[in-house]
Design a protein around this motif. Structure first.
Motif, PDB file in Angstrom:
ATOM      1  N   SER A  49       0.831  -1.203   0.000  1.00 44.50           N
ATOM      2  CA  SER A  49       0.000   0.000   0.000  1.00 44.50           C
ATOM      3  C   SER A  49       0.868   1.256   0.000  1.00 44.50           C
ATOM      4  N   HIS A  50       1.886   1.267   0.856  1.00 44.62           N
ATOM      5  CA  HIS A  50       2.743   2.455   0.962  1.00 44.62           C
ATOM      6  C   HIS A  50       3.514   2.676  -0.338  1.00 44.62           C
ATOM      7  N   VAL A  51       4.066   1.618  -0.900  1.00 45.07           N
ATOM      8  CA  VAL A  51       4.820   1.753  -2.144  1.00 45.07           C
ATOM      9  C   VAL A  51       3.927   2.278  -3.261  1.00 45.07           C
ATOM     10  N   THR A  79       4.502   4.846  -6.317  1.00 42.50           N
ATOM     11  CA  THR A  79       5.089   4.055  -7.395  1.00 42.50           C
ATOM     12  C   THR A  79       4.045   3.106  -7.956  1.00 42.50           C
ATOM     13  N   PRO A  80       3.545   3.331  -9.157  1.00 40.55           N
ATOM     14  CA  PRO A  80       2.583   2.386  -9.730  1.00 40.55           C
ATOM     15  C   PRO A  80       3.205   0.998  -9.852  1.00 40.55           C
ATOM     16  N   LEU A  81       2.463  -0.017  -9.461  1.00 44.83           N
ATOM     17  CA  LEU A  81       2.931  -1.395  -9.532  1.00 44.83           C
ATOM     18  C   LEU A  81       2.286  -2.101 -10.718  1.00 44.83           C
ATOM     19  N   LEU A  82       3.084  -2.885 -11.421  1.00 50.51           N
ATOM     20  CA  LEU A  82       2.634  -3.554 -12.639  1.00 50.51           C
ATOM     21  C   LEU A  82       2.862  -5.055 -12.533  1.00 50.51           C
ATOM     22  N   PRO A  83       2.134  -5.849 -13.302  1.00 52.41           N
ATOM     23  CA  PRO A  83       2.329  -7.300 -13.267  1.00 52.41           C
ATOM     24  C   PRO A  83       3.783  -7.676 -13.545  1.00 52.41           C
ATOM     25  N   GLY A  84       4.298  -8.570 -12.707  1.00 47.89           N
ATOM     26  CA  GLY A  84       5.682  -9.001 -12.838  1.00 47.89           C
ATOM     27  C   GLY A  84       6.662  -8.201 -12.016  1.00 47.89           C
ATOM     28  N   ASP A  85       6.238  -7.062 -11.445  1.00 48.18           N
ATOM     29  CA  ASP A  85       7.109  -6.350 -10.513  1.00 48.18           C
ATOM     30  C   ASP A  85       7.315  -7.221  -9.270  1.00 48.18           C
ATOM     31  N   VAL A  86       8.468  -7.064  -8.637  1.00 44.98           N
ATOM     32  CA  VAL A  86       8.809  -7.851  -7.458  1.00 44.98           C
ATOM     33  C   VAL A  86       9.034  -6.899  -6.288  1.00 44.98           C
ATOM     34  N   VAL A  87       8.345  -7.158  -5.173  1.00 51.55           N
ATOM     35  CA  VAL A  87       8.430  -6.306  -3.995  1.00 51.55           C
ATOM     36  C   VAL A  87       9.098  -7.087  -2.869  1.00 51.55           C
ATOM     37  N   LEU A  88      10.310  -6.672  -2.486  1.00 52.29           N
ATOM     38  CA  LEU A  88      11.034  -7.269  -1.376  1.00 52.29           C
ATOM     39  C   LEU A  88      10.607  -6.585  -0.075  1.00 52.29           C
ATOM     40  N   THR A  89      10.529  -7.351   1.003  1.00 52.87           N
ATOM     41  CA  THR A  89       9.914  -6.823   2.228  1.00 52.87           C
ATOM     42  C   THR A  89      10.879  -6.660   3.398  1.00 52.87           C
TER      43      THR A  89
END
Length: 284
Positions: A226-228, A232-242
């Protein structure tokens, strides 16, 4: 479902076998254009033992890799960083993505302080901006393990007292070739649930370096997404490290050396096992 990318194509994990699927898609990101569920229904064209397969990064070239930092309290303490009041992150390109067994390459220009960071990551399934926390899981195709390899000397030269002062320098420290081993499979959320309490560990030459649980994160996966997505728009295939737990070489001084083998394990997701090598030098 456990979805693998291999040199023979996409495959479902079924016990000790991989069911190679009759799909035209080159990787998970390509598949997401039609929906992850297509892999559940796809015809099986052949089966191979999983130990005979050459596994690749589930997403060949992520459009954006989001790297959340300072998300485990013990890592915040050991790194001397202030405890964040909201998720902190940077973005890098996916050019450093590599497979779960490929070598980690020590860059010739910065070989002496290369660090490991075990991280739970999610692969984005559909576009989103300003995603509410309560809808964040709707945008997740599945979970993977990632080793967020970092050249600490390059990264820290761009920070002052734990605060980023040169964002491009931080990005560079995390973006050398082969600095983002990913995999071994994309595991869909129905396998893991959303109340994540998974063991996360790193071994270097079979010595435990990191040992924690994902429930120790300061900000949950939905809160990070949510914060990202607010900026920053998120698109299919993007990878979010936590984020990574405590135990990194930044705190101990035990950086990676050529000949080491780094293993990252996340309960229910699988294992990355990457040898460490010097990067080849460019011909003169």
């Amino acid at each position: 479902m456990r979805l693998y990318r291999t040199t023979a194509g996409l495959a479902r994990g079924e016990g000790d076998e991989l069911a190679l699927l009759d799909l035209p898609h080159l990787d998970v990101a390509d598949l997401l254009s039609e929906g992850i569920e297509r892999a559940r229904r796809a015809r099986v064209r052949s089966r191979i033992p999983i130990h005979d397969a050459v596994l690749l990064s589930p997403v060949a070239l992520p459009g954006t890799v989001v790297i959340a930092g300072a998300n485990y309290r013990d890592h915040v303490t050991e790194a001397g960083m202030p405890t964040p009041t909201a998720p902190v992150f940077i973005t890098v390109t996916g050019m450093s993505a590599t497979g779960p067994h490929d070598p980690i390459l020590l860059p010739a220009e910065a070989p002496s302080q290369v660090d490991y960071e075990a991280e739970l990551a999610v692969v984005i399934s559909r576009p989103g901006r300003d995603i509410p926390v309560g809808r964040a899981w709707d945008h997740v195709a599945g979970l993977i393990a990632v080793n967020d390899v970092s050249a600490r000397d390059v990264q820290l030269a761009a920070m002052t007292e734990g605060v980023v002062t040169d964002i491009d320098g931080v990005r560079r420290g995390k973006s050398f070739p082969h600095f983002k081993p990913m995999g071994p499979a994309l595991v869909t959320v129905d396998e893991t649930g959303t109340d994540l309490d998974l063991a996360i560990r790193t071994y270097v030459n079979d010595e435990v370096r990191q040992d924690s649980r994902t429930s120790e994160m300061i900000f949950s996966v939905p809160e990070v997404i949510s914060h990202v997505s607010a900026t920053t728009p998120l698109l299919p295939g993007d990878v979010v490290l936590t984020g990574t737990p405590g135990g990194v070489a930044l705190a101990t001084g035990h950086y990676l050396r050529s000949g080491d083998v780094v293993t990252v394990e996340i309960e229910g997701l699988g294992r990355l096992r990457n040898p460490v090598r010097m990067a080849p030098t460019a011909p003169r």
